[in-house]
Design an enzyme around this catalytic site. Structure first.
Site: not given
Lengths: 349, 349, 349, 349
Positions: A149, A242
Site C-alpha cells: 500500500c 497513508h
C-alpha cells in the site's frame, strides 16, 4: 457483455471487504464465491464477517456462504486479500488448479516470474505471465500481484519523475493508517494519543518494490531500476490514507514547475484504455500549502489517485513533497481490481 | 538559599501554564508575578486562564492577579512564553527596564547578540550576554532564548554526533503534537483522523537554529556550524510529544554501536553542575524496535530528555533513527527553566 | 421542471458547506447565491471558505462570489445555516424582503407562529405559515425552521412511540460529534482523549423542542405535547454523528417487539410523496447488540435516518435504547432541504 | 514496620501493571512474586509484559520472573488482576492454599460470603471474612473483592446521598475508557471517530453491585439495599477515566446545595484511619459547568476520588450530575490496594 465470475480469498478481512464493496456494481466482474482462511465449514458471510466499512454489506452477500480457501471455488478467477502468513501456498494451489490469481498479498511480489503490476506504469511486465506459466507448468492459472500500500502511492508519484528526469535516490517517511494493519490490527491503546515508529516488514518492501515496478522487461526478466530508496515507517491515528513525506534526488536538472507538470500530466494505459476503476488523474497536485490531508483528500478519484502537495526544493536531495494514497483502495483492493481490468482489456482473462 | 522572584509573561497560555506547573516547587525560583498579553486590567488567574494541564492549578496562584505584559512587574527576572506575534518588542522593553528575560519565543533567537541556549551543548554562548548588554546599552537586563520545540529535541541527539563524527547533513521529518500550537490552537476537525502536512513557520526554524546552537563563540560572535538541515513538518493527533524521523550524514566513518554509545554517554554542563531540572541522561536510546512512542516515553526524565530509537544504517545518508521530545517541557518551559538554572550557577542572575 | 434558485446564508460554515454539497445535483434547487455573515465585500468562495468536507468543493462554486448576508440576493428562497448569534434578525430581514427562509438556526424555532418542521411528523404545522404571514405582515416571505441536531434524531424515534403508545417521559444522554460545534469549534486539546460534559445551550433545546414538534396545530396555534424530557449533553471525539442513550416512559403498555415494530414501520409524508431527500426508512432498527456506531452507521439512508439499536426494557422508565443521527445532514442541512422539498410538494414555494 | 510480601496474579495485564506501578514504593506492601495466567514457565517480566503505562517498569521488576498462576507463590497474600474467564477457580485455589486474595476480578463479587468492599462505605462487610472461612473451611486464606470500575466511581457518589436522603432509583449512562478492556482490548478501528454502545457483561454488574455495596451486614449475610439501577454502557475514545451521566430519585426531599454538601463532606474509614492510598476527599464536586473531563480530572487525588460536576435538578427523577472515576486506579488496582490497607489496619492481614 458477460461478467466474469470471481471469488474473493480472504473475504472477511478488511481488504476482502473492500473487494466486496468495490466489486458490488462492477460491470465486468461478479462475485460468485467468498472464501476465508479460517473457515473449516461454510457459513453465511454476514455471520462470520466483522464488517468495518461505513457502507453496509451489500444485501445479496449477507447470506452467501463463506467457504474454505481451497480450490475448487465456483468462479473464473480469484482476488486474494489473504494475510501473507498463509497466502503464499494457497495462491499457488489456485493458480495450479487453473485460476488466475489477482493478489494483494506480498508473498509472490518479488518472484522473478510474477508481475508486480501498476497498470499506469508497467503494463509491459504482463509479458511475465507467459514466462510464469511456462516455468511453473501452469496451463490456465497464473499470479499477478500489486504492490504494498505504501509503495503503490509512492511509485505513482515517482514514475513521471523517473520518466522525465531519472531517479537516483528516494527518501520516504510514512505516517500510515490503522486500516493497513487489518482488523483487529492495532490496539486502540497503541493508537490514541500516539505514534508507533515501526511497522513489521514494511520498510524492506518499500525499499525494494519500487525498483522492480519501474524496471524493464528484457529477455524474459525484469531488470530492476537502479535507484536507492530509504524508508522510515510510522503508524499514526488515522483510519484510512497513508501520508508520505518524500525527498528525491534526480539524474537530470529539473525545476519545481517541471516536476509538478510531469506529475499532473502523467497518464498511463488505464487512462488510455478508459478502464472502469482508472482514476482520470493518477497523480493530483494540490496547491494549498497544508494539503494533502487524509480526512479531506483520501477519497479523491474514488481513492485511486496519489495526491501530492508541498512540492519544493530540498537542500539535501533535490526536491521534497508530501503525498497521500488511500491504503485499502489504491493501496490494496482497488489496485488488484484495476490490474484485473487491464488483464481483461489485454484479453489475458 | 533565597529564591529568585520571577514573573511569567504569557502566563495564561499553554507554555505559561507549564512554567507555573514546573516552577511550583522549584528550589531556586518563586513566581511572584503573572502577566498576559491580553490583559488590560488585573484579574485572578483562575478566572482568566483556561487551564489545560492534567494537574490542577497550584492553589496559591488561583487568586494571584494576572497583569498586563508591561514593566514594571514585581520580580527579579521574567520567563516569557508569549506568542511570537507580540513577544519581540515586549521582551525588549523588559530587558531595557532591567529584567533578565528568559524567553521561549522565537523573535530574538537568531539575533547575533542573543544566546540560543541549550545548556548541555553551548554554555559558552553565554558570553553573548556581555556583548548584548554593551551593544544594546542595557545595564542589568538581557535576553536569553531557547530553541524551537522541534529543534531542541533534535540538537540534543545531534550534539554528540557532531562532537564524535562531525555533521554534514541532517534530514528530519516531524510528527508534532497538538499542544505545540497552543490553545485553542488546532481545531479538532483538523486533528481527528488526520495528519496536517504543514506548520506555519516551523520548517525554516528547524533548518537554521541547529547551526547556531552547534556553532562556536569566537570574537564576540557565533560562527554557525556548517551542516545542512532539511525539515518536513507535520501535525498529528497527539497531545504532547514531537516524534522526529531523522537521517544524518556524518563527516567521519561511524558504526551503529559508536553512534549509540555517543548518544548514551552524552553529558553536558547541567549534568556536571547537577542543575535541578537537568535530565540525568539528556539522550536516552531505547532498544525495542517500536519505540520511542509519545504516550509511553514523553515523560522520561520528567520530559527533559530526547528519547531515541531504531538507530540503523541509511542507504542514502549514513544513519537514521527516530527521536521523541516533550514539546512543552524540554521543548518550551522546561528548556527556559534549565537555561535560568544555568545562569544562576554561572552567577549571571 | 424549472429549478428554484436558492441562496445560502452562512455559506462558509460547516452547515453551509453541507448545503452546497447536498444541493450540488439537486433536481429541484439550484444555488445561485452564496452569502456569509463576515463578508463586507464579495470574494470567490474557494478563497474565503475553509472547506472541511471529504468531497471537494463542486467546481462551479469555487469562483462564485460570497456576498454579505443582506437582501437582496439573486435567488427565489434562502437556506440559512448562520450562527444563532446573528441569524435572528437577518432571517427576519430576508423574510420581510419577500424571501422564504428555510432555516437551521435556533432563533425562531420556538416562535409561536413559526413551524418547527419535521416532515415525517408534523406537516400539518405548515398551516402556521399563513398565520405567520398575517401576523408579521409579510407578503411572500416566511420562516420555516428545523430542530436542533440532537432533537431531530430523537423525535424521529419518539414519533412512532408517541403515536402507538403515548409518551410520558423521555430521558436522553447524548454523546455528540465535533462537527456540531462548527469550525474551528472544539479545540483539539479538548477533544483528544476526552469527553466534555457540557454543550452551551443544548440541553434546554432538547428538553423543549420535542414537545412543539409532536404538538397539534389547533386554532392557529401549536398545542405542545405534554411529556417531559430530561437531557444530559456531552461532546465526544467523533467527527460526525450524535449518539443518544434514550429511556422512555409510555402511557400504554407495550412490548419490546411492538416498540421495534412501530419504529421500523414508521413512514411519513416524505415517504408517501417520494421526496428527493427522504430516507426510505426514517427509523432503522439494527439487531446487533453493539450498534449503532457513528463510524459505521451514520451514513445509512444518506445520513437522513435515525438508526436505533439495543431496544430493551428499562427498570426505571419502561424501555431504553441507543440511537444515532447524522448531525450535519439530518441534523442540519439535510433537514432544511427536506423541509424545502415538502414546501415544494405542498405548493408553498 | 515490616512490609507484607505480596504476589500479583495477572501481573502482565493492564491491571497487573497498575498494581506494580502503585505498589512500587508502598510502605506496607512489597511485591515478591509476579504470576500470569498464560505462563507455563518462568520468564523475566520485562520480556513477557507489553507494558503500557506512561511511567517505565520499575527497574527491580524487569528481571523478576513471571510464574504460572498456581500456588505456592513466595508471598504472604496475593492481589488478583486476572481476567474473569479464569480468575474464579484460581482465586479459590490460592485462598484454599492459605493466601488472602485481594481480587479485582468479577467472579466472586456477588458470592454471599465474599465482601464487595469499598472501604469508605462498607467496612462492616469485613465480617463476612469469618463467615467465608467457616463456610468454605479455609484456615488462613479468604477472598475480598472490589467492585467493577464503573460501579466503584458511582457508589462513592451515591453513598453520601443514600445516607442523607435515601435512594430510590439510579439511572446511569456511561462513557467508558479503552483501558477498561485491557490490552490489546478494543481495536483501534472500533475506537477512532466512534462510540460503541455496548460493553459485554457491564450493565448487569452496574445494575446489581451497588445494592450489595450499600447493603447491611445482618445475621451473617448482606441484606442488599433496595433501590433500582438502570445502566447504559458505552465505550468512547479515551485512554483512562470513565465518565458517567447519573440521575437519581431520592427517598427524602433534598436541595441541590444539600446534595453537593453531602458529597463534599463525605468521609469514611480510610480517611479516618489515614490509609496510605486513601483520597483526602473521596468525592470532589467541581463548580465549572464543563467539568469533570477525563483528560483534566482523572488524576485528582491520585486517581482515587470520584469527581462530580454539573449537579442540578432533573425533571424526571430528582437530580442529575456527571461523574468521573479513574477506571484502572480507583476502578481496579487502587481499589484493591485500599482494601488491603484497610485489612491491615483492621489486623485482618
Amino acid at each position: 457483455m458477460k461478467r466474469l465470475r470471481v471469488g474473493i480469498l480472504g473475504a472477511t478481512g478488511l481488504v476482502g471487504q473492500r473487494f466486496i464493496q468495490l466489486l458490488d456494481e462492477h460491470p465486468q466482474f461478479e462475485i460468485t464465491a467468498l472464501a476465508a482462511s479460517d473457515r473449516s465449514e461454510a457459513k453465511p458471510f454476514a455471520e462470520v464477517c466483522s464488517w468495518k466499512l461505513p457502507t453496509p454489506i451489500p444485501e445479496r452477500f449477507r447470506s452467501l456462504n463463506v467457504e474454505p480457501c481451497r480450490p475448487l471455488l465456483d468462479c473464473d478467477l480469484v482476488f486474494s486479500g489473504m494475510p501473507s502468513s498463509i497466502a503464499g501456498e494457497i495462491e499457488e494451489e489456485f493458480a495450479k488448479a487453473g485460476y488466475p490469481v489477482i493478489s494483494n498479498s506480498s508473498n509472490h511480489r518479488m518472484d522473478n516470474d510474477v508481475p508486480l503490476l501498476v497498470p499506469e506504469i508497467n503494463s509491459s511486465h504482463l509479458e511475465l505471465i507467459g514466462v510464469q506459466k511456462r516455468s511453473r507448468k501452469w496451463e490456465r492459472g497464473f499470479i499477478v500481484t500489486n504492490p504494498n500500500c505504501t509503495t503503490v502511492a509512492l511509485v505513482l508519484a515517482l514514475a513521471p519523475l523517473a520518466d522525465a528526469f531519472g531517479l537516483e535516490a528516494v527518501s520516504v517517511v510514512t505516517m500510515q493508517a490503522l486500516s493497513g494493519a487489518g482488523y483487529p490490527g492495532v490496539a486502540s491503546l497503541d493508537a490514541i494519543d500516539n505514534v508507533v515508529p515501526y511497522i513489521d516488514g514494511e520498510e524492506p518492501k518499500v525499499e525494494t518494490e519500487p525498483q522492480k515496478i519501474l524496471g524493464k522487461f528484457t529477455n524474459g526478466l525484469i531488470e530492476h531500476a537502479d535507484f536507492r530508496v530509504s524508508a522510515q515507517c510510522h503508524r499514526v491515528n488515522v483510519t484510512d490514507g497513508h501520508t508520505e513525506a518524500v525527498a528525491v534526488k534526480l539524474k537530470k536538472k529539473a525545476t519545481r514547475e517541471a516536476l509538478i507538470e510531469a506529475m499532473q500530466q502523467f497518464r498511463g494505459e488505464p487512462q488510455k484504455l478508459g478502464l472502469y476503476s482508472a482514476p482520470k488523474r493518477p497523480v493530483i497536485v494540490l496547491g494549498e500549502n497544508n494539503r494533502p490531508q487524509p480526512r479531506l483528500d483520501r477519497d479523491l478519484e474514488g481513492g485511486m489517485a496519489t495526491v501530492v502537495g508541498r512540492v519544493r526544493e530540498d537542500n539535501i536531495l533535490d526536491f521534497k513533497f508530501t503525498l497521500l494514497g488511500h491504503n485499502t483502495i489504491r493501496g490494496a483492493a482497488g489496485a488488484a481490481i484495476l490490474n484485473a481490468e487491464l488483464l481483461v482489456a489485454k484479453a489475458l482473462l
